[in-house]
Design an enzyme around this catalytic site. Structure first.
Site, PDB file in Angstrom:
ATOM      1  N   HIS A 175     -22.404   3.636  -8.735  1.00 50.81           N
ATOM      2  CA  HIS A 175     -21.880   2.478  -8.680  1.00 50.81           C
ATOM      3  C   HIS A 175     -20.443   2.423  -8.321  1.00 50.81           C
ATOM      4  O   HIS A 175     -19.921   1.796  -7.547  1.00 50.81           O
ATOM      5  CB  HIS A 175     -22.407   1.573  -9.702  1.00 50.81           C
ATOM      6  N   ASP A 200      -4.264  -3.780  20.552  1.00 50.79           N
ATOM      7  CA  ASP A 200      -5.232  -3.309  19.747  1.00 50.79           C
ATOM      8  C   ASP A 200      -4.700  -2.371  18.604  1.00 50.79           C
ATOM      9  O   ASP A 200      -3.486  -2.384  18.753  1.00 50.79           O
ATOM     10  CB  ASP A 200      -6.120  -2.206  20.387  1.00 50.79           C
ATOM     11  N   TRP A 234     -17.255   7.959 -11.984  1.00 51.75           N
ATOM     12  CA  TRP A 234     -16.476   7.925 -10.779  1.00 51.75           C
ATOM     13  C   TRP A 234     -15.150   8.778 -10.960  1.00 51.75           C
ATOM     14  O   TRP A 234     -15.058   9.187  -9.918  1.00 51.75           O
ATOM     15  CB  TRP A 234     -16.374   6.576 -10.204  1.00 51.75           C
ATOM     16  N   SER A 284     -11.220   9.504   6.227  1.00 56.14           N
ATOM     17  CA  SER A 284     -11.396   8.306   6.985  1.00 56.14           C
ATOM     18  C   SER A 284     -10.170   7.447   6.480  1.00 56.14           C
ATOM     19  O   SER A 284      -9.561   6.740   7.169  1.00 56.14           O
ATOM     20  CB  SER A 284     -12.853   7.709   6.556  1.00 56.14           C
ATOM     21  N   SER A 285      -9.964   7.359   5.309  1.00 46.96           N
ATOM     22  CA  SER A 285      -8.833   6.583   4.749  1.00 46.96           C
ATOM     23  C   SER A 285      -7.567   6.950   5.321  1.00 46.96           C
ATOM     24  O   SER A 285      -6.621   6.078   5.706  1.00 46.96           O
ATOM     25  CB  SER A 285      -8.817   6.698   3.108  1.00 46.96           C
ATOM     26  N   HIS A 339      -4.094   6.016  -9.969  1.00 47.06           N
ATOM     27  CA  HIS A 339      -3.580   4.892 -10.193  1.00 47.06           C
ATOM     28  C   HIS A 339      -2.952   4.118  -9.090  1.00 47.06           C
ATOM     29  O   HIS A 339      -3.302   2.798  -8.797  1.00 47.06           O
ATOM     30  CB  HIS A 339      -2.356   4.920 -11.278  1.00 47.06           C
ATOM     31  N   GLU A 369      -4.360   4.449  -6.364  1.00 49.78           N
ATOM     32  CA  GLU A 369      -5.834   3.946  -5.629  1.00 49.78           C
ATOM     33  C   GLU A 369      -5.947   2.566  -6.157  1.00 49.78           C
ATOM     34  O   GLU A 369      -6.475   1.655  -5.540  1.00 49.78           O
ATOM     35  CB  GLU A 369      -6.645   4.812  -6.305  1.00 49.78           C
ATOM     36  N   TYR A 371      -3.667   0.253  -6.801  1.00 51.31           N
ATOM     37  CA  TYR A 371      -2.946  -0.607  -6.082  1.00 51.31           C
ATOM     38  C   TYR A 371      -3.468  -0.824  -4.583  1.00 51.31           C
ATOM     39  O   TYR A 371      -3.097  -1.853  -3.925  1.00 51.31           O
ATOM     40  CB  TYR A 371      -1.612  -0.520  -6.380  1.00 51.31           C
ATOM     41  N   SER A 398      -1.711 -14.770  -0.265  1.00 54.53           N
ATOM     42  CA  SER A 398      -0.490 -15.218   0.201  1.00 54.53           C
ATOM     43  C   SER A 398      -0.353 -15.877   1.608  1.00 54.53           C
ATOM     44  O   SER A 398       0.346 -16.356   2.063  1.00 54.53           O
ATOM     45  CB  SER A 398       0.463 -14.086   0.254  1.00 54.53           C
ATOM     46  N   HIS A 453      -1.025   6.318 -18.209  1.00 52.14           N
ATOM     47  CA  HIS A 453      -1.568   5.313 -18.976  1.00 52.14           C
ATOM     48  C   HIS A 453      -3.179   5.547 -19.120  1.00 52.14           C
ATOM     49  O   HIS A 453      -3.613   4.548 -19.884  1.00 52.14           O
ATOM     50  CB  HIS A 453      -1.023   4.103 -18.768  1.00 52.14           C
ATOM     51  N   HIS A 454      -3.683   6.036 -18.373  1.00 50.99           N
ATOM     52  CA  HIS A 454      -4.965   6.331 -18.384  1.00 50.99           C
ATOM     53  C   HIS A 454      -5.577   7.277 -19.472  1.00 50.99           C
ATOM     54  O   HIS A 454      -6.727   7.570 -19.608  1.00 50.99           O
ATOM     55  CB  HIS A 454      -5.822   6.733 -17.001  1.00 50.99           C
ATOM     56  N   THR A 488       4.482  -8.381 -10.526  1.00 52.12           N
ATOM     57  CA  THR A 488       3.457  -8.771 -10.545  1.00 52.12           C
ATOM     58  C   THR A 488       3.558 -10.529 -11.006  1.00 52.12           C
ATOM     59  O   THR A 488       2.988 -11.319 -10.349  1.00 52.12           O
ATOM     60  CB  THR A 488       2.334  -8.206 -11.472  1.00 52.12           C
ATOM     61  N   LYS A 529       4.904 -12.530  -8.340  1.00 49.55           N
ATOM     62  CA  LYS A 529       4.037 -13.043  -7.127  1.00 49.55           C
ATOM     63  C   LYS A 529       3.224 -13.963  -7.867  1.00 49.55           C
ATOM     64  O   LYS A 529       2.709 -15.064  -7.030  1.00 49.55           O
ATOM     65  CB  LYS A 529       2.861 -11.530  -7.058  1.00 49.55           C
ATOM     66  N   ARG A 532     -18.155   2.227 -23.358  1.00 50.32           N
ATOM     67  CA  ARG A 532     -18.696   2.069 -21.978  1.00 50.32           C
ATOM     68  C   ARG A 532     -19.532   3.372 -21.629  1.00 50.32           C
ATOM     69  O   ARG A 532     -19.300   4.412 -22.343  1.00 50.32           O
ATOM     70  CB  ARG A 532     -17.627   1.951 -21.074  1.00 50.32           C
TER      71      ARG A 532
END
Lengths: 534, 294
Positions: free
Chosen positions: A85, A114, A150, A178-179, A262, A264, A266, A277, A311-312, A337, A340, A459
């Protein structure tokens, strides 16, 4: 390499200035296409299919957690569900949806004919379905699908992994390729293909956020490739990167993984900032408040994302200086943030606001994403993170950010540009149903998770203590309601593609940008001659 | 082409090559996955063949795809802007490669700075050392792992030093070739480019010798000889793969030069191969310092 005539490539001189509509018909159009709109559509459909696939897995999880005790699935299968998932939603749903939006909109927004490298663009897309086919095929293998979460922490993914790890690793490699290729295309399109006169600080904010996101992707996806490669060799070739017995360290896995992981995060939220925006000024009929501060805030967030990864890992253990450094750096992110969120609110302030569906999703985004941001701030504090870590509080936090954040912004963008894509207005009643059902159910789904987490429910477990039963029941009901609500969106999009009220070139009177200067639906080729920007 | 106000940007029509490339990658991933997952099962041979089929298909794709690009380029379809797209694309691709190596250098530095000393009780890990690994002494190169695997360190003199000289020289010869191309001295171009290719192949040969030396019984330096062997072979191995790729790229450029391709102004492919070669060279210098010397 000879330079013989090529027979498979229909030759078109694009510099005779005439308009061409070389749409092949049937399957070949989609397999061979180099058109950014075709590829954008394929990305968007693919991500929606993956969203439903990953969603079904979430529903399996919620069905199992409806009551305490084991009722439907085995714990090992439960772990496979949470793992796949997560992988599907991150790499298969959110990221390709953003890439799809980028493909459709960036060339039109910067006035380019293009994407810069159209064939590479096709390749970036078409390797994705194959990657997910490999990942999903592991469900049918003897060992089952990956079951280590994951985040594939070692040694769960190495010493204790099941037989499908190699397929997981190679699938992730392809997703990474791909990315990276997609991101290179985005960067080059923005740097090199802007219409004359469109300076960097005249670009729509949407373009800016994708520009910065693409840099993040180019910088960290290779690190993910390195991480999975080390997992592969640790699992199958006897290396000990993540094994203390050979001089390595499982904690090293977490450092390298989160150095990717991390930024990732963002990668999945900066484009969302770009979308709202765009929509909030359009429906507030005002210019975006503080455009340049938005650009600098986006860039600051991107920079900070590289120095907050640990921080993870507060509970994993690291020297005290590390804990402090990563705590303060993480809290620093709240500043750009906050800029924003302030700017979005200021844009709406005294605006002539109307509440079309894209605006509803955008306002919901601002409020609910901010809730996710605040719980992130709580998690950033090292001492309290010791309590929150690996509980449902974390699950609540990142789902607020990713579902009511990233996903809601994608819906906002989809509603906003659907008339431009299909040439028809979407069914307004259905869209309102979609919004309100999603809004209510998503909060029923994720808000009680905060309380569950604070009360100590861990979790990634298939069973839980009796005291958590009531909240879990409501969470599961919210989950199924949210899942079913998304079918409204599916029906709406299919109806909109088939027909409806004809959309004018600019259906939103407050909308700005080059994409609204072309007819709806946008012609197959746009801006073969660059527009003039003053 | 420049009669209009702006150069037009060439957007290729449909192409079959990307989807062929996608199928090729799929075969490579499935084949490699099957091969790796069944390493210990001598009965299973399917994965290797699927992998080879995928590699063959991707080589076919490269020939076809590059053939299209070269034809388009030589027939003057590409504008200056197109050339910029290619250049920027290649630069960012090389940057992504840098980050790939950064992951492995990160692992090397982490092991050297943190994990190995910690296993011997550095920082606040005295109990770890005393209880789990009482006989372990932290050294770098780690010639004896906590679980007792012993190996030998590869010195920096001898083959690695020769290789460093070879690769540094080849970077200079590649640059001379580029200068010769820009000054339209085709003879010199062929000489310097050919020499670069020869130096690249010699490097790879020496690295093969070095590996054979490492795997011989006197050294017992294997891929699975603990974190020293891991980082040694993964870093030099991935670097070697990149040198191989770079050599092939330069070889293709050499053949194209013989065919009379490239002009002083229009030689993106050559430039890209040359950038790639310099990148491989820089990685080697960092590698030589951190893997071999310090």
């Amino acid at each position: 390499m000879t330079t013989d005539a090529i027979n498979d490539q229909p030759e078109h001189d694009s510099h005779d200035g005439e308009h061409h509509d070389h749409k092949m018909t049937g399957l070949k159009r989609w397999l061979y296409t180099t058109n950014h709109k075709d590829i954008g559509s394929m990305y968007l459909w693919f991500s929606f299919i993956m969203f439903l696939t990953g969603g079904v897995m979430a529903l399996v999880i919620r069905a199992e957690l409806f009551q305490p005790g084991l009722q439907i699935i085995e714990p090992d299968f439960f772990n496979q569900m949470t793992t796949v998932h997560g992988l599907i939603m991150v790499f298969g749903a959110i990221m390709p949806a953003f890439t799809g939006l980028a493909n459709w909109m960036l060339p039109m927004m910067v006035g380019a004919p293009d994407m810069a490298l159209p064939r590479l663009n096709n390749w970036s897309f078409w390797i994705l379905p194959f990657a997910f086919a490999i990942l999903l095929s592991s469900f049918f293998m003897e060992s089952g699908a990956p079951n280590f979460g994951w985040t594939f922490y070692a040694p769960l993914s190495t010493t204790y992994s099941n037989g499908s790890t190699a397929f997981f690793v190679f699938a992730v490699h392809i997703m990474g390729i791909s990315s990276i290729m997609g991101a290179i295309n985005i960067v080059v399109t923005i740097m090199n293909m802007r219409a004359p006169g469109m300076t960097y600080m005249k670009m729509p904010l949407f373009v800016w956020t994708f520009f910065i996101t693409a840099y993040l992707l180019i910088a960290v996806m290779p690190v993910l490739a390195g991480t999975v490669t080390m997992v592969l060799t640790d699992t199958y070739f006897g290396t000990s990167f993540f094994d203390a017995a050979g001089g390595g360290d499982p904690v090293m896995f977490q450092h390298i993984f989160w150095f990717f992981g991390h930024p990732e995060v963002y990668i999945m939220i900066l484009p969302a900032f770009g979308i709202v925006s765009t929509t909030i000024p359009a429906f507030s009929r005002k210019k975006l408040f503080g455009y340049s501060s938005m650009v600098y805030a986006t860039a600051s967030i991107a920079f900070l994302s590289f120095i907050v990864w640990a921080h993870h890992m507060f509970t994993t253990g690291m020297p005290l200086f590390g804990e402090l450094f990563f705590m303060y750096c993480t809290m620093l992110i709240a500043v750009p943030t906050g800029v924003k969120v302030f700017n979005w609110a200021a844009t709406m302030w005294r605006g002539s606001i109307s509440f079309e569906t894209p605006m509803l999703f955008s306002i919901a985004f601002v409020i609910l994403f901010t809730i996710g941001g605040f719980s992130g701030l709580m998690l950033a504090m090292t001492p309290v993170d010791f309590q929150y870590h690996d509980t449902y509080f974390v699950v609540a936090h990142f789902h607020y950010v990713l579902v009511t954040g990233a996903l809601f912004s994608i819906f906002a963008g989809a509603y906003y540009w659907l008339p431009k894509w299909t040439g028809y207005m979407y069914n307004d009643t259905l869209s309102k149903w979609h919004f309100w059902c999603s809004l209510i159910s998503v909060n029923l789904l994720f808000f009680p998770m905060h309380f569950l987490g604070l009360a100590g429910m861990p979790r990634r477990i298939p069973d839980y203590a009796l005291q958590f039963a009531d909240f879990n029941k409501w969470v599961s009901i919210g989950g199924f309601a949210f899942g079913l609500s998304q079918l409204i969106f599916l029906v709406l999009v299919i109806k909109c593609v088939k027909g409806g009220e004809k959309a004018p070139a600019k259906p939103w009177d407050g909308a700005e940008g080059l994409e609204w200067t072309v007819p709806s639906p946008a012609p197959y080729h746009t801006f073969e001659t660059p527009p003039k920007i003053d | 082409m420049t009669t209009k106000e702006y150069e037009s940007y060439y957007v290729p029509a449909q192409s079959k090559w990307p989807i062929i490339g996608a199928i090729a990658l799929f075969l490579i991933a499935v084949g490699a996955g099957n091969y790796v997952a069944n390493l210990n099962d001598p009965e299973s041979v399917g994965g290797g063949w699927i992998l080879l089929a995928g590699i063959a298909l991707i080589i076919y794709m490269m020939f076809g795809w590059f053939n299209n690009v070269i034809t388009e380029s030589m027939s003057g379809k590409y504008s200056h802007q197109m050339d910029n797209s290619f250049r920027q694309g290649m630069s960012w691709f090389i940057f992504s490669e840098v980050m790939f190596f950064a992951a492995f250098f990160g692992a090397l530095l982490y092991a050297r700075t943190f994990s190995v000393p910690w296993l011997d009780g550095a920082g606040n890990n005295a109990a770890t050392a005393a209880i789990l690994w009482p006989d372990f002494t932290a050294t770098w190169p780690l010639i004896k792992t906590p679980d007792g695997t012993e190996t030998t360190a590869m010195g920096w003199y001898g083959l690695p030093l020769i290789n460093t000289i070879l690769l540094l020289t080849s970077s200079i010869t590649a640059h001379f070739a580029h200068v010769a191309l820009e000054q339209e001295k085709r003879g010199l171009l062929k000489f310097w480019l050919g020499l670069t290719v020869v130096l690249g192949i010699t490097f790879l040969y020496c690295q093969g010798l070095e590996y054979a030396h490492g795997y011989a019984d006197e050294m017992k330096l294997y891929l699975d000889s603990g974190i020293y062997g891991n980082t040694f072979y993964m870093l030099t191995g991935f670097h070697g793969m990149h040198v191989t790729l770079g050599t092939i790229m330069l070889l293709v450029m050499f053949i194209r030069v013989l065919k009379g391709h490239f002009t002083p102004k229009n030689h993106f492919a050559f430039q890209a191969a040359s950038w790639y070669w310099h990148f491989v060279d820089v990685v080697w210098v960092i590698l030589f310092v951190f893997v071999y010397i310090v």
